[in-house]
Every structure is written in C-alpha cells, then in structure tokens.
Design a protein around this motif. Sequence first.
Motif, PDB file in Angstrom:
ATOM      1  N   VAL A  63      -4.291  -2.641  -5.022  1.00  0.00           N
ATOM      2  CA  VAL A  63      -4.066  -1.340  -5.649  1.00  0.00           C
ATOM      3  C   VAL A  63      -5.372  -0.611  -5.911  1.00  0.00           C
ATOM      4  N   SER A  64      -6.445  -1.340  -6.007  1.00  0.00           N
ATOM      5  CA  SER A  64      -7.752  -0.709  -6.240  1.00  0.00           C
ATOM      6  C   SER A  64      -8.311  -0.062  -4.974  1.00  0.00           C
ATOM      7  N   ALA A  65      -7.658  -0.257  -3.823  1.00  0.00           N
ATOM      8  CA  ALA A  65      -8.155   0.285  -2.546  1.00  0.00           C
ATOM      9  C   ALA A  65      -7.027   0.987  -1.791  1.00  0.00           C
ATOM     10  N   LEU A  66      -6.317   1.871  -2.474  1.00  0.00           N
ATOM     11  CA  LEU A  66      -5.181   2.544  -1.854  1.00  0.00           C
ATOM     12  C   LEU A  66      -5.584   3.437  -0.687  1.00  0.00           C
ATOM     13  N   GLY A  67      -6.858   3.756  -0.581  1.00  0.00           N
ATOM     14  CA  GLY A  67      -7.336   4.497   0.579  1.00  0.00           C
ATOM     15  C   GLY A  67      -7.091   3.735   1.866  1.00  0.00           C
ATOM     16  N   GLY A  68      -6.890   2.423   1.758  1.00  0.00           N
ATOM     17  CA  GLY A  68      -6.590   1.586   2.917  1.00  0.00           C
ATOM     18  C   GLY A  68      -5.232   1.888   3.530  1.00  0.00           C
ATOM     19  N   LEU A  69      -4.453   2.764   2.887  1.00  0.00           N
ATOM     20  CA  LEU A  69      -3.149   3.146   3.427  1.00  0.00           C
ATOM     21  C   LEU A  69      -3.259   4.249   4.485  1.00  0.00           C
ATOM     22  N   ALA A  70      -4.451   4.740   4.727  1.00  0.00           N
ATOM     23  CA  ALA A  70      -4.623   5.798   5.728  1.00  0.00           C
ATOM     24  C   ALA A  70      -4.073   5.323   7.071  1.00  0.00           C
ATOM     25  N   GLY A  71      -3.220   6.138   7.665  1.00  0.00           N
ATOM     26  CA  GLY A  71      -2.634   5.803   8.957  1.00  0.00           C
ATOM     27  C   GLY A  71      -1.437   4.876   8.882  1.00  0.00           C
ATOM     28  N   ILE A  72      -1.072   4.464   7.684  1.00  0.00           N
ATOM     29  CA  ILE A  72       0.068   3.559   7.479  1.00  0.00           C
ATOM     30  C   ILE A  72       1.337   4.397   7.346  1.00  0.00           C
ATOM     31  N   ARG A  73       2.414   3.941   7.954  1.00  0.00           N
ATOM     32  CA  ARG A  73       3.682   4.663   7.881  1.00  0.00           C
ATOM     33  C   ARG A  73       4.638   4.057   6.855  1.00  0.00           C
ATOM     34  N   VAL A  74       4.427   2.766   6.554  1.00  0.00           N
ATOM     35  CA  VAL A  74       5.308   2.037   5.629  1.00  0.00           C
ATOM     36  C   VAL A  74       4.444   1.211   4.689  1.00  0.00           C
ATOM     37  N   ALA A  75       4.865   1.131   3.413  1.00  0.00           N
ATOM     38  CA  ALA A  75       4.170   0.284   2.443  1.00  0.00           C
ATOM     39  C   ALA A  75       5.191  -0.526   1.663  1.00  0.00           C
ATOM     40  N   PHE A  76       4.947  -1.827   1.576  1.00  0.00           N
ATOM     41  CA  PHE A  76       5.735  -2.694   0.715  1.00  0.00           C
ATOM     42  C   PHE A  76       5.006  -2.751  -0.626  1.00  0.00           C
ATOM     43  N   VAL A  77       5.678  -2.385  -1.688  1.00  0.00           N
ATOM     44  CA  VAL A  77       5.091  -2.395  -3.029  1.00  0.00           C
ATOM     45  C   VAL A  77       5.588  -3.643  -3.738  1.00  0.00           C
ATOM     46  N   THR A  78       4.681  -4.557  -4.036  1.00  0.00           N
ATOM     47  CA  THR A  78       5.075  -5.828  -4.637  1.00  0.00           C
ATOM     48  C   THR A  78       5.386  -5.663  -6.129  1.00  0.00           C
ATOM     49  N   VAL A  79       6.079  -6.650  -6.668  1.00  0.00           N
ATOM     50  CA  VAL A  79       6.364  -6.648  -8.106  1.00  0.00           C
ATOM     51  C   VAL A  79       5.040  -6.730  -8.857  1.00  0.00           C
ATOM     52  N   GLY A  80       5.016  -6.171 -10.044  1.00  0.00           N
ATOM     53  CA  GLY A  80       3.823  -6.273 -10.873  1.00  0.00           C
ATOM     54  C   GLY A  80       2.775  -5.209 -10.605  1.00  0.00           C
ATOM     55  N   VAL A  81       2.998  -4.326  -9.655  1.00  0.00           N
ATOM     56  CA  VAL A  81       2.048  -3.235  -9.413  1.00  0.00           C
ATOM     57  C   VAL A  81       2.303  -2.176 -10.483  1.00  0.00           C
ATOM     58  N   ARG A  82       1.321  -1.977 -11.346  1.00  0.00           N
ATOM     59  CA  ARG A  82       1.472  -1.013 -12.444  1.00  0.00           C
ATOM     60  C   ARG A  82       1.120   0.414 -12.011  1.00  0.00           C
ATOM     61  N   GLU A  83       0.410   0.552 -10.917  1.00  0.00           N
ATOM     62  CA  GLU A  83      -0.054   1.863 -10.462  1.00  0.00           C
ATOM     63  C   GLU A  83       0.973   2.532  -9.551  1.00  0.00           C
ATOM     64  N   GLN A  84       2.244   2.418  -9.904  1.00  0.00           N
ATOM     65  CA  GLN A  84       3.313   2.938  -9.059  1.00  0.00           C
ATOM     66  C   GLN A  84       3.223   4.448  -8.876  1.00  0.00           C
ATOM     67  N   GLN A  85       2.793   5.179  -9.895  1.00  0.00           N
ATOM     68  CA  GLN A  85       2.696   6.633  -9.756  1.00  0.00           C
ATOM     69  C   GLN A  85       1.615   7.007  -8.747  1.00  0.00           C
ATOM     70  N   GLN A  86       0.502   6.293  -8.766  1.00  0.00           N
ATOM     71  CA  GLN A  86      -0.559   6.545  -7.779  1.00  0.00           C
ATOM     72  C   GLN A  86      -0.036   6.269  -6.366  1.00  0.00           C
ATOM     73  N   VAL A  87       0.714   5.201  -6.209  1.00  0.00           N
ATOM     74  CA  VAL A  87       1.302   4.862  -4.915  1.00  0.00           C
ATOM     75  C   VAL A  87       2.273   5.964  -4.491  1.00  0.00           C
ATOM     76  N   ALA A  88       3.114   6.424  -5.421  1.00  0.00           N
ATOM     77  CA  ALA A  88       4.090   7.476  -5.117  1.00  0.00           C
ATOM     78  C   ALA A  88       3.395   8.762  -4.693  1.00  0.00           C
ATOM     79  N   ASP A  89       2.330   9.132  -5.392  1.00  0.00           N
ATOM     80  CA  ASP A  89       1.596  10.351  -5.048  1.00  0.00           C
ATOM     81  C   ASP A  89       0.995  10.252  -3.658  1.00  0.00           C
ATOM     82  N   LEU A  90       0.411   9.117  -3.355  1.00  0.00           N
ATOM     83  CA  LEU A  90      -0.189   8.901  -2.033  1.00  0.00           C
ATOM     84  C   LEU A  90       0.889   8.886  -0.949  1.00  0.00           C
ATOM     85  N   ALA A  91       2.021   8.260  -1.238  1.00  0.00           N
ATOM     86  CA  ALA A  91       3.120   8.213  -0.276  1.00  0.00           C
ATOM     87  C   ALA A  91       3.640   9.620   0.012  1.00  0.00           C
TER      88      ALA A  91
END
Length: 148
Positions: A63-91
């Motif tokens: 979660v500390s390196a969400l920039g690594g999602l560049a070029g990714i079409r799908v992301a599996f979000v594991t349990v315990g990830v507290r930064e869900q809003q950051q993930v949602a914004d990036l998605a």
Amino acid sequence: MNLPVASRVIGFTQPPPNGVVSVGVIFDPSNAASQAEAAAIEQQASGGLATGRGTIRVRRIPVSALGGLAGIRVAFVTVGVREQQQVADLAARNSILTITSDLACVQAARCVVGITGGSQPQITVSRAAAKAAKVRFGSAFLMLVKEI
C-alpha cells in the motif's frame, strides 16, 4: 480470496481481456492477514490462471507503493488494507477493477467486486465503485450477482 471465481469475474468485464492480464495484489506489509492473503493469491496464481481469453499474472504491491499500479487493469485488495480510499481514488483515475474478499470495502463503494463465502461464493458488485472506475460488466454477469 477465491481466485478461480475472481478470474471468472475478470472475464466478464467489457471489453473482455486478451493476452496477459497484469493484476496487482495490494497488501499491507504491517498486517499479517493481508500478507498471508497476498501470499496465498500468489501461490494460487503461480504459472498463470486463465480468464476468458487472457491469463492472469500477479505481482504484489504494498500500500505504500500504489504507484506500482500504473498499467494495471485489475487489483486484488487484500483484507486488512486500511488505505482503501486511496486505492479507490487511484482505481477511479486509472479505470482499475478492484476485487476483494472484504465486503466492507464494497459496501463503502471503495472496491468494485466482493467475493465472499466458501463452497458457494457470493459475488457483490458496487455500482458506485464500478461507475467511478469506469468498469463495465456483461449483462449476463450482472444477472448472477448482487448489486449494491
């Protein structure tokens, strides 16, 4: 996460994927459950997993390196990830389909798809999260799932 079901979900996206489908496995290195789920996903997907006309290839992304999602079409979000809003914004910015086993993430419209249950999985789709991420599914798929 039920990876066989998740791979089927990916196959119902419009347009359907072809070739190698890069999937980011978002995990929290400080959370043991998150690490364990990420490791299990990697193990299940080793060697590739078919999804429609594509093949899933996963890679862990802390979660500390969400920039690594560049070029990714799908992301599996594991349990315990507290930064869900950051993930949602990036998605939403990058049209990434997010799939999780954490139903609360879907109910909060931070993840697009939630897969819960064991031998009889329940698939829940957040209309709001799907719309925000510009993710579309085939109508046949939407008749089989619970939309919220």
